[in-house]
Design an enzyme around this catalytic site. Structure first.
Site, PDB file in Angstrom:
ATOM      1  N   HIS A  92      47.572  -0.138  35.482  1.00 30.68           N
ATOM      2  CA  HIS A  92      48.138  -0.305  34.143  1.00 30.68           C
ATOM      3  C   HIS A  92      47.689  -1.647  33.578  1.00 30.68           C
ATOM      4  O   HIS A  92      47.207  -2.511  34.314  1.00 30.68           O
ATOM      5  CB  HIS A  92      49.660  -0.258  34.221  1.00 30.68           C
ATOM      6  N   GLU A  94      49.420  -4.252  32.516  1.00 33.74           N
ATOM      7  CA  GLU A  94      50.136  -5.393  33.083  1.00 33.74           C
ATOM      8  C   GLU A  94      49.670  -5.696  34.501  1.00 33.74           C
ATOM      9  O   GLU A  94      49.488  -6.862  34.864  1.00 33.74           O
ATOM     10  CB  GLU A  94      51.651  -5.128  33.080  1.00 33.74           C
ATOM     11  N   CYS A 119      56.290   0.027  31.288  1.00 37.16           N
ATOM     12  CA  CYS A 119      56.857   1.232  31.903  1.00 37.16           C
ATOM     13  C   CYS A 119      57.721   0.807  33.100  1.00 37.16           C
ATOM     14  O   CYS A 119      57.803  -0.375  33.434  1.00 37.16           O
ATOM     15  CB  CYS A 119      55.732   2.155  32.362  1.00 37.16           C
TER      16      CYS A 119
END
Length: 188
Positions: A92, A94, A119
């Protein structure tokens, strides 16, 4: 709008850390770093995450970008969602920025900037490493773990960026199956 904190104390492994924010608006924040006052511009920091999101989209991936900064605004690492490009469901935006920042001795004084609300997976990373401040480009298309992060004392500032909202809204409209895969929703 978001809450305007003054001084917060946090406990991590029986050590108290004081984090002070003396002035907050959606553009600039003045942090106290020891005795020094440091001004950081969250919108400029978000621009780096947006660049990463656009790069991910140009590579055929999901347009979510992120960057990790120290409290003075020094860039430590930047990244974007690479799930499609790398065939890696854990890559992802991040986590990519976090990995590229390299090993840090602590994260309480770090600022993670992301184009989209984190998320649950990325919220877990934020909690695990106790990242002190999260700057969110938008939470309109997906609100993720924002409320939970706030409930455990993580400072979350949502800039409600129309650019971030539009970028992801257009992607979701064009690629609903890929988007649903990214957020863990089974396709019909």
């Amino acid at each position: 709008m978001f809450p305007i904190p003054t001084t917060r104390s946090r406990w991590l492994r029986n050590v108290q850390y004081d984090v002070t924010v003396t002035q907050v608006d959606t553009t600039n924040v003045t942090h106290q770093k020891g005795t020094e006052m440091v001004q950081v511009d969250y919108r400029s920091m978000l621009e780096i995450a947006i660049e990463e999101a656009r790069l991910g989209l140009a590579e055929g991936g999901i347009p979510i970008g992120a960057a990790l900064f120290d409290q003075s605004g020094q860039l430590l690492g930047r990244g974007h969602n690479r799930r499609v490009q790398d065939g890696d469901p854990s890559s992802h935006g991040e986590t990519d920025a976090f990995r590229r920042a390299g090993r840090q001795t602590g994260y309480l004084d770090k600022i993670l900037v992301t184009t989209l609300a984190p998320c649950w997976y990325c919220s877990g990373l934020i909690r695990q490493f106790n990242i002190g401040t999260i700057i969110v480009g938008e939470s309109v298309n997906f609100d993720g773990g924002v409320d939970w992060l706030r409930s455990i004392g993580i400072e979350v500032i949502d800039l409600n960026s129309s650019e971030c909202i539009g970028l992801l809204r257009n992607f979701i409209s064009s690629h609903p199956d890929l988007w649903n895969e990214d957020i863990g929703v089974a396709s019909s």
